[in-house]
Structure formats: structure tokens, C-alpha cells
Scaffold this motif. Structure first.
Motif, PDB file in Angstrom:
ATOM      1  N   VAL A 277     -31.972  23.085 -67.321  1.00  0.00           N
ATOM      2  CA  VAL A 277     -32.734  21.850 -67.182  1.00  0.00           C
ATOM      3  C   VAL A 277     -33.930  21.906 -68.114  1.00  0.00           C
ATOM      4  N   GLU A 278     -34.138  20.833 -68.829  1.00  0.00           N
ATOM      5  CA  GLU A 278     -35.223  20.779 -69.791  1.00  0.00           C
ATOM      6  C   GLU A 278     -35.988  19.501 -69.570  1.00  0.00           C
TER       7      GLU A 278
ATOM      8  N   LEU B 295     -35.605  25.492 -68.072  1.00  0.00           N
ATOM      9  CA  LEU B 295     -35.058  26.394 -67.065  1.00  0.00           C
ATOM     10  C   LEU B 295     -33.622  26.740 -67.428  1.00  0.00           C
ATOM     11  N   ILE B 296     -33.340  28.043 -67.510  1.00  0.00           N
ATOM     12  CA  ILE B 296     -31.957  28.509 -67.615  1.00  0.00           C
ATOM     13  C   ILE B 296     -31.811  29.536 -66.507  1.00  0.00           C
TER      14      ILE B 296
ATOM     15  N   ASN C  89     -44.973  31.699 -73.335  1.00  0.00           N
ATOM     16  CA  ASN C  89     -44.987  31.417 -71.896  1.00  0.00           C
ATOM     17  C   ASN C  89     -43.580  31.462 -71.317  1.00  0.00           C
ATOM     18  N   ILE C  90     -42.910  32.580 -71.592  1.00  0.00           N
ATOM     19  CA  ILE C  90     -41.498  32.690 -71.236  1.00  0.00           C
ATOM     20  C   ILE C  90     -41.299  33.812 -70.228  1.00  0.00           C
ATOM     21  N   GLN C  91     -40.651  33.503 -69.111  1.00  0.00           N
ATOM     22  CA  GLN C  91     -40.224  34.550 -68.190  1.00  0.00           C
ATOM     23  C   GLN C  91     -38.742  34.807 -68.437  1.00  0.00           C
TER      24      GLN C  91
ATOM     25  N   GLN D 235     -43.056  26.207 -71.555  1.00  0.00           N
ATOM     26  CA  GLN D 235     -43.034  27.046 -70.371  1.00  0.00           C
ATOM     27  C   GLN D 235     -41.559  27.200 -69.977  1.00  0.00           C
ATOM     28  N   ALA D 236     -41.097  28.450 -69.884  1.00  0.00           N
ATOM     29  CA  ALA D 236     -39.664  28.608 -69.639  1.00  0.00           C
ATOM     30  C   ALA D 236     -39.359  29.751 -68.680  1.00  0.00           C
ATOM     31  N   ILE D 237     -38.340  29.523 -67.852  1.00  0.00           N
ATOM     32  CA  ILE D 237     -37.732  30.585 -67.068  1.00  0.00           C
ATOM     33  C   ILE D 237     -36.307  30.719 -67.591  1.00  0.00           C
TER      34      ILE D 237
END
Lengths: 352, 352
Positions: A328-329, A335-336, B298-300, B316-318
Motif C-alpha cells: 500500500v502506498e 507499506l510492504i 525513514n525505512i523500517q 516513510q516506509a515499512i
């Protein structure tokens, strides 16, 4: 005069739908199905089958009142009730019920969350009509129970009196409300047949709920009843702001439902989800042959299966080699996530 | 007067670095390593060890001249040579060589692509000095060959005369240029020891290359030599625009290198990559213990290994549950691709 009124609760922040839902635009305002309507808009539309649009009130946080007006341009600004702070469902219901009672003492209230998904709208309307009859004719506090299709540990359950031949058939006396159970307990609930999911949808007369509040939460009742003279005047918002400052932070379940004796459940079997997680949404999305649910106009999905993809419309994407992932972006967020790691999303969000 | 001049070729469109590289901002202008400098800036900086900044010329497409000026504010606008249309390397070199020759007939030219990666800059400078000696003292067309570390099928190879004891040691006479080979052939090349990768970096006197062009591509030579009177005047661009309209679309390898007899290769062993693919870039990025190379603030990154992640700084990313994937996001574009499917990227791009 139509006595049916709806109260749509639209103040939640829905963090579990990150990154699509954010505090500035939570879940109820999103078109999570990709059909061109937000959950709030779908909820409003659905309820117009049971109450005239001018009788439908939206209670929301003050920071979302413009969003509500934007998404529901057909309603009057006076139908948007704004809470200055988040104080759970009991104060929200006490406020809206007192206000509507001051307009129409014979009002029947249908209370509904704004961010749930309901399919089979015809069934939904029929169930509501049954609930309204019980609420109006017998002064009952009526809740809608959903026939469980799996031992879901994410839902609360309602235990009700057994027996096909009881009065009402689909209307049963509630024995108990059960918080989210562990899997083994949930399985027992489902197997027993006497436990339905708690939908959080309520039907009652304004007078019935106000009486119940007077009995079980007299201070809360007093706060919002003392404001009788201010309702529907210019002074309403200021008065309400003060009430919220002083009122208890408590759910209607704890405040009333678990204590009252005149509680019924209407047994419903329409398709319902509280859309609490991405995976719960995935179940309701249209999927291709490989089990991929894709929202987005310009996406090439290759060598991938059982994925949920939700990208903003103008996003050009190539997605290759994923299995069972959520992608989802939105704006500045991506989000991955493996579907089976979804329970950790909240934890990851706290790390930012 | 310093006779060393550099020509940086910066007109390519580098589609293989999608979505970071786009026709409006191709690879040479990108900070692909995430170190705060673009490949062009790194190339320029590297070459200042061999030529004064005012002797470094950038040849680029007219649509990129502002980008070049932006990224290299220290150079004079007159050092940016603009091609009106893309016509491969021979016209580019014919133009720049003729122009520089008109400024300094004793010029020695170092021709370098703008979008390659070179580490060990000290070694690089030493090699260039050897190449310059051979070019200046013996009128040779010198190319830099890179010692192959694997049988890469993405590179061209240079076959050279064997024997440790030949004149020059590191400088060898070229026997043949070989196009990108199949794997078996590449392996034979590497095993033989007489084949080095063709780096596309050339060193020669302006007079030597112009003579070679006169011999092997007289029309091309004529076109750009006829403009002698216009070089370094206001009329240069108009004249050059006409030249490009009429000139052949051909590489310097085909036009000159494969035909000339006075071609040397300097055997080099600095770390070099043409950065033709995401995977080739991945090899040069700093990686964590799990083999993940992450660019972005800002990446997890969770439960993931051997990934290349490149997101814009404010993203910002997961990212969870990926193995051996490339994830790159830029503006309106998102790429998620298994590394071992990278050869298909071009095909996917054509589907848009």
C-alpha cells in the motif's frame, strides 16, 4: 413526522489501515474498496433506506467536521455533531441522544459505526426493521449480532438465550457480552450456536437509552441533559465542549449494555466486517485468478499471488515476485508487509 | 598551458534504472549511491585530478544542458556542448574534438562516459597518466581495459597481444574488439587472460582522433571540420545543429576503433562498473548483515534479506518479508522486482 433517526459515529482514527489511513484522514473517510465511495459515504447511503437524510446525524471529532461536510455535501451543517476530544462511545451517544430527544421525544435511534463494511443491504434493512419494532414496541435496548463464519479472535461476542420457539424468533434476550476471546474460546462460541459477533450497531428509542444512562451513568446523563436549553442554539458547541471536558471516557458497552436487563440481540446474517485489518479488507475485495486484489490504474503485477495492492491512482508501478503480501502506498508512505505478519504492524508504526 | 582536456559524454537516457532514471532525469544525474553526489558530479570530480576544471567539457543533449549547469555550477556555460539530437558517440566525439582542437591544437583528450562508477581513484589517475604518455608520445588511440572479475555477458571485451615483456607492460596493442559475448565465450575470454572489459574510456591527442576520423569517416570529419570558423562564436550552436542533422548515427567503436591499426589498451584493475542494471549497482552499495542495501532515511526493513531499497528521502516506509528484491520508489513510480527477474524490466516498461 418520521421518528427514525440515525447516529453515525465517525470520530475514530483507524491506525491499522496505515498508510492509507492517517490521523488526518482516517479509515471512515477512505475509499478502501476502490469503488469511488468512502466507508462513511457507504454507511450514510445505506441508512437512508431506514431514515430520511435530514434525520441522519454524524458525530465526529472537531478536526474531521470539514471532511464530513465535504464527503456528505447533502447534509446540513447542523447534522454534524462535533466532539472536542475523543471520549469513547458513551459520551458520544449521550450527546447525540439528548440532542435528538430535545428535537423529537419520540425519536428511535439507529447507532452505527462509520467505518464498517456491510454487504446485502436488503437483509440489513430488514434486520433494522425488526430491531426497530422491538425497540419501539417493547422499550428494549437492541443490538445487532452477526452470525459468526469463523472463530474470529478480533471480535467481541454476544451470548443470547437459546431456543427457536421463543418470542421474536430472530430477536433474542442477551445473556452476556464477551470481550475478544482466545482462539479456543472463540471456537467454543461458534460451535455452541448461541454466540454471535457484536457488530456495535444499536437500536433504541431516545427515551429508553436516556433512561438507561440515568440509571447506570447518572453523572453522564446529567451532564448532557443539563444542556437541554442550549441544544439547537448558537451556544450548543460551547456547552458541549465543557461537557466533554468533564465526562467519563467509557464505551456504551461498559456503561450500559453489560448492566441493563432489557437488552435484546437481533440475529443477523448479512456480510459484515469491522475492517479492522488489511487482511479483513482483502477478503471483501475482488480478486483475479491468482488471488490478487489490485486497486490502482497503472499497475503491472507479475509472478505474484494472493496479494493486496492499493496504490494511488496516478502511480505507475511494476510489482514482481510477491507472494501473500500487502503493498500500500499513499503520499509519503509505503507499506510492504507479509499478510501473516500483519499483527505486528502496530508495533512497527510505534518505531517511527 | 595544460594540454589535458576531458570530454564527458552525458547524453544517455539510461532506461534500465527505472523508476529512478527517467527521460527527464537520466542515470548520470542521479545520486544512485545515496552519497549526495550524482554520477556526473563524481565523474567531473574524478577528472579534475588529470585536467583543470576549465578544460573539462560536457557533451549532452540540449534537453539536459540546464541540469548539467545545475549540477556543475563551477563550469562555464561554454563548457557544455549541446547535441540537438542523439547520434551515438562518434558524432559527439567528432564535435568535441574538433572544437577543442580549434582552441588548442596540442590538446590531449580524455573521453569518459558520465554514468559509470569508478572506485580507487588513485589507481584511475595512474592509469590515465600511462594512457596519456602513450597517446602523446606515440600518437596512439588508447582505450582503457578493465581486468574482468567474472564472465560478464553485459560488457564488450578487448582482445590484446599477450606477453609480459612487451613494450609498455601495462600498455598492449589491441587485436580485436568483441561485442557482448554469450556466457561460454565470456568464460573463455576471462580464462585466457588476454581479454579485458571495454570501459568506453579513451585517451588520444585531438590531432590523432581527427586524423583517424578523416581516414575512416571522412564525411563525419568534414562536417565538423568545416565548422572551424564557427567554433567558439555565437554561431556555433546553429552550425552544430545542422551538422547533427546530417551526420551518421554511429559509435566511435564502429567508426574508428575497430578499423584503426594504432590502437592500444592500458590494462587497468580499478573497480569499475557501467552500472547497467540495479543488480550491478547493488554490488557497490554498502550492505547490512543481512545483505540489504538501503537508501532512504525513514525505512523500517524487517525479516528481509539481500534487498536493494531506494526510496526518496522523505518517504516513510515499512518493508517486511522480502527476499532478494529491488524496491525503488520515485515520484509517481514504484518498482518491486526480484533481482533474478531484472532482465525483464525493459519488457515490463514497454507494457506501459
Amino acid at each position: 413526522m418520521n421518528n427514525n433517526y440515525c447516529i453515525i459515529m465517525a470520530g475514530g482514527i483507524g491506525s491499522r489501515f496505515w498508510p492509507l489511513s492517517t490521523p488526518s484522514k482516517p479509515k471512515q473517510f477512505l475509499d478502501v474498496l476502490g469503488i469511488g465511495k468512502s466507508l462513511l459515504q457507504m454507511t450514510f447511503e445505506r441508512l437512508t433506506s431506514i431514515a430520511p437524510p435530514e434525520n441522519i446525524y454524524i458525530v465526529t471529532n472537531v478536526s474531521y467536521s470539514n471532511l464530513v461536510q465535504e464527503q456528505l455535501p447533502e447534509i446540513n451543517r447542523t447534522q454534524i455533531l462535533t466532539e472536542p476530544i475523543r471520549k469513547n462511545t458513551a459520551p458520544c451517544i449521550a450527546y447525540a441522544s439528548s440532542k435528538i430527544f430535545s428535537i423529537n421525544p419520540d425519536a428511535t435511534l439507529i447507532i452505527a459505526p462509520s467505518d464498517h463494511l456491510i454487504l446485502n443491504e436488503k437483509k440489513f434493512t430488514n434486520i433494522l426493521e425488526i430491531a426497530i419494532r422491538s425497540a419501539v414496541n417493547e422499550d428494549r435496548l437492541v443490538t445487532l449480532g452477526i452470525k459468526p463464519t469463523r472463530p474470529d479472535t478480533g471480535y467481541g461476542y454476544i451470548e443470547f438465550e437459546a431456543g427457536e420457539n421463543q418470542t421474536g424468533g430472530q430477536v433474542r434476550k442477551v445473556i452476556n457480552f464477551k470481550e475478544k476471546p482466545i482462539l479456543e474460546t472463540a471456537q467454543l462460541f461458534v460451535d455452541s450456536g448461541n454466540y454471535y459477533w457484536n457488530s456495535g450497531i444499536f437500536v433504541w428509542k431516545a427515551s429508553t437509552i436516556l433512561n438507561a444512562l440515568k440509571t447506570f451513568k447518572p453523572k453522564l446523563f446529567q451532564l448532557f441533559s443539563a444542556e437541554n436549553n442550549f441544544y439547537n442554539t448558537e451556544k450548543e458547541q460551547d456547552a458541549i465542549n465543557k461537557c466533554f471536558e468533564f465526562c467519563e471516557d467509557i464505551s456504551i458497552d461498559f456503561a450500559v449494555m453489560e448492566k441493563a436487563q432489557n437488552v435484546d440481540v437481533v440475529l443477523a446474517d448479512f456480510d459484515w466486517s469491522d475492517l479492522g485489518t488489511w487482511v479483513s479488507l482483502y477478503q471483501y475485495l475482488e480478486k483475479d485468478k491468482k488471488g490478487n486484489a489490485v486497486i490502482g490504474e497503472n499497475i503491472q503485477l507479475v509472478n505474484s499471488k494472493n496479494c493486496l495492492i492499493n496504490l494511488s491512482q496516478n502511480k505507475q508501478a511494476i510489482i514482481e515476485g510477491l507472494d501473500n503480501h500487502i503493498v500500500v502506498e499513499s503520499d509519503n508512505m509505503l507499506l510492504i508487509l507479509s499478510k501473516n505478519d500483519e499483527q505486528n504492524l502496530k508495533k512497527y508504526l510505534e518505531n517511527f
